[in-house]
Design an enzyme around this catalytic site. Structure first.
Site, PDB file in Angstrom:
ATOM      1  N   ASP A  70     102.866  96.532 -85.062  1.00  0.00           N
ATOM      2  CA  ASP A  70     103.807  97.072 -84.326  1.00  0.00           C
ATOM      3  C   ASP A  70     104.446  98.373 -85.350  1.00  0.00           C
ATOM      4  O   ASP A  70     102.655  98.488 -85.272  1.00  0.00           O
ATOM      5  CB  ASP A  70     104.556  95.887 -85.795  1.00  0.00           C
ATOM      6  CG  ASP A  70     104.932  94.193 -84.704  1.00  0.00           C
ATOM      7  OD1 ASP A  70     105.522  94.398 -83.225  1.00  0.00           O
ATOM      8  OD2 ASP A  70     105.096  93.774 -85.466  1.00  0.00           O
ATOM      9  N   TYR A 110      95.325  88.043 -89.416  1.00  0.00           N
ATOM     10  CA  TYR A 110      95.987  89.136 -90.149  1.00  0.00           C
ATOM     11  C   TYR A 110      95.949  89.182 -91.849  1.00  0.00           C
ATOM     12  O   TYR A 110      96.314  87.938 -92.196  1.00  0.00           O
ATOM     13  CB  TYR A 110      97.636  89.168 -89.345  1.00  0.00           C
ATOM     14  CG  TYR A 110      97.283  89.871 -88.176  1.00  0.00           C
ATOM     15  CD1 TYR A 110      98.605  91.278 -88.239  1.00  0.00           C
ATOM     16  CD2 TYR A 110      97.542  88.992 -86.695  1.00  0.00           C
ATOM     17  CE1 TYR A 110      98.270  91.823 -86.689  1.00  0.00           C
ATOM     18  CE2 TYR A 110      97.394  89.979 -85.038  1.00  0.00           C
ATOM     19  CZ  TYR A 110      97.575  91.497 -85.483  1.00  0.00           C
ATOM     20  OH  TYR A 110      97.817  91.587 -83.932  1.00  0.00           O
TER      21      TYR A 110
END
Length: 581
Positions: free
Chosen positions: A108, A164
């Site tokens: 993002d 992540y």
């Protein structure tokens, strides 16, 4: 008699298609390249190879990984750098489909990556290809290396799982750190009262729910005009002596008063003994702040009198020199019983620590909060994070994906927060999540709801309905700055082609990736918290006013009890609690 045929030679063992400095498939140069006439030799030409490029980047200033027309993206800069480095011909420029472009993950806006993988067919020269590519990239984007892969390789399809990491400040789990206005008001008289967050208001930005609308930076010119108007209003109030102590004219105002530390208790006792109820106070250089204390509390705040002043005086004058000496912001909250008092003092030295971050060392930035990531806190936080593990419908943890969409189902392999790292004086919890794939904002929303539960803004039982298809929840989204892609894994591919191709792995470049994180990603995360207060400002928005669905379980329980009562009435049996007198 025919001669016997020579014995067949044993087959040569398969050689791995390596990304080494000597490429056996290199096209030979033409005879003129030898420079027999003293002419400049031509550069050797290389065939296109299907390769996987391993790289890292800091997401600051970029609108995410995926290419988006009109926006600056990592993919856009990388494609242009490949062309300028000679890996992509002019005919294929700005046409990534022609060279089988693929990315392992789409990050993002503002999200970084320490181990991103992209694949395609490029012209590569093993000795200096990585250096030529990096020369065309911004310093915050670095290619660590590349490996030869099969012609069918696709970085997105062949990636088994992705890991992540979200670096969450420890203070985010402290319910008393950066409280919302509702929390401050609710804490009055509880024995552990909270005060307005001065740290965030000192940053020069409006705090959501505390200082005004979120996301807007005050205009200096507008602020100056407002200060002039406020001073005029104060002068008008001071000239009207009849209205100074009129309860009907004051309304529910509250006053920020610079009170000396050594006189606080004595003056409050005097105020209580005087019996005054509602008064406006004119301060030379002081300000009136409607957000200082709740309206119900402001009724007990009375003027602070000088030692030689008359208790029946209508107005109070404060020496400007006294106000100048007390530039530290002090806010005192007095409860109705006169026993509770909360005070928050920010001195000039403490303000300097917040502002002059660049000149501060790790030792000069001590943590102010006594809250720490203890064993009990870690155990509870990990219990909450484990609720995400497994296959669930994550339609409430993304945007633009409905519950009926099969893409809403995702498999989370692990989610844990077992380590604490210190970056520039701030302790961060290392939240590591591993899954097959993730949707837009999914990880940030998972962190957001977990933090809300840890801060007691939402009940832990909300997870009983968070994954249901028939329930829609508005889940908070944590700031993007703390999130980065830590690794892309290609376990199945590496196992299948281990005899003929190199493994697609970050292991050979682990030291370079760690160095890149220390140089670009970690400093960016710490700087954003020091200077912008990314997480701190976000914490002020975690309340039931902004997220009414935090009370979903309470509302659902009420609705269930009402439904049960209605059903019992229909059956002719009325519960005793519902029988009217």
């Amino acid at each position: 008699m025919a001669a016997a045929s020579p014995p067949a030679s044993p087959p040569h063992p398969k050689r791995h298609k390596m990304s080494s400095s000597s490429d056996p498939d290199q096209e030979p140069t033409s005879p003129s390249a030898a420079g027999a006439d003293g002419a400049q030799p031509r550069a050797p030409r290389y065939k296109r190879r299907k390769v996987a490029i391993l790289l890292g980047y800091c997401g600051a200033g970029y609108q995410g990984m995926q290419k988006n027309p009109g926006a600056r993206t990592i993919e856009g800069d990388l494609e242009e750098a490949l062309y300028r480095a000679g890996a992509v011909p002019e005919a294929d420029r700005a046409a990534p489909r022609r060279y089988d472009w693929a990315r392992a993950a789409r990050t993002d806006k503002g999200v970084s990556a320490a181990a991103q993988v992209v694949s395609g067919r490029f012209y590569v020269d093993p000795p200096v290809f990585t250096d030529r590519l990096n020369a065309q990239l911004a310093p915050q984007i670095r290619a660590f290396g590349y490996v030869r892969v099969t012609n069918s390789f696709n970085a997105k399809k062949f990636c088994d799982r992705r890991r992540y990491v979200y670096l969450l400040p420890v203070f985010a789990l402290d319910p008393s750190a950066h409280p919302d206005r509702e929390a401050v008001m609710a804490s009055v008289g509880s024995g552990s009262e909270l005060t307005k967050c001065l740290e965030c208001s000192e940053r020069g930005r409006k705090v959501p729910g505390v200082m005004g609308r979120e996301g807007k930076v005050p205009d200096p010119a507008l602020q100056e005009e407002k200060s002039v108007e406020a001073s005029r209003e104060e002068a008008a109030v001071g000239s009207n002596e009849d209205a100074n102590c009129d309860p009907a004219s004051t309304g529910d105002r509250s006053v920020d008063l610079p009170i000396p530390d050594n006189e606080t208790n004595t003056q409050i006792t005097e105020m209580r003994s005087n019996g005054a109820e509602k008064c406006d106070v004119q301060l030379s250089g002081g300000t009136l702040c409607s957000e200082a204390v709740p309206a119900s509390i402001s009724e007990t705040v009375c003027p602070i009198l000088n030692s030689d002043s008359n208790t029946n005086s209508d107005s109070v004058d404060v020496d400007p020199s006294f106000v100048a000496e007390k530039k530290g912001s002090i806010e005192t909250v007095v409860t109705e019983d006169g026993k509770k008092q909360a005070m928050d003092v920010v001195t000039e030295d403490e303000k300097k620590q917040d502002v002059d971050y660049e000149g501060s060392s790790l030792e000069e930035m001590p943590l102010r909060s006594a809250f720490s990531y203890t064993h009990e806190v870690k155990e509870r936080f990990n219990r909450i994070l484990k609720k995400y593990v497994g296959t669930h419908n994550f339609h409430n943890f993304t945007t633009r994906t409905k519950a009926e969409d099969p893409a809403a189902k995702r498999f989370i392999i692990s989610f844990a927060a077992d380590r604490v790292v210190n970056l520039d004086g701030i302790d961060f919890i290392r939240c590591e999540v591993v899954g097959q794939s993730f949707m837009l904002h999914q990880i940030r929303k998972m962190i957001g709801l977990a933090v809300a539960v840890m801060r007691n803004c939402a009940p832990e039982s909300i997870y009983d309905v968070a994954f249901r298809k028939d329930v829609n929840l508005n889940v908070p989204t944590a700031p993007e700055v703390g999130l980065y892609l830590d690794e892309c894994m290609f376990t199945s591919y590496n196992k299948k082609w281990k005899d003929s191709h190199e493994a697609v792995s970050m292991e050979p470049y682990s030291e370079e990736a760690e160095e890149f994180k220390l140089k670009y990603i970690f400093p960016h995360i710490a700087a954003m918290e020091h200077k912008e207060g990314a997480v701190a400002l976000w914490l002020h928005s975690l309340n039931s006013r902004n997220y009414p669905d935090f009370r979903y379980m309470d509302n659902a329980g009420t609705e269930a009890s009402i439904a049960a009562a209605v059903e019992s009435v229909d059956e002719g049996t009325v519960p005793s609690d519902n029988i009217s007198e």
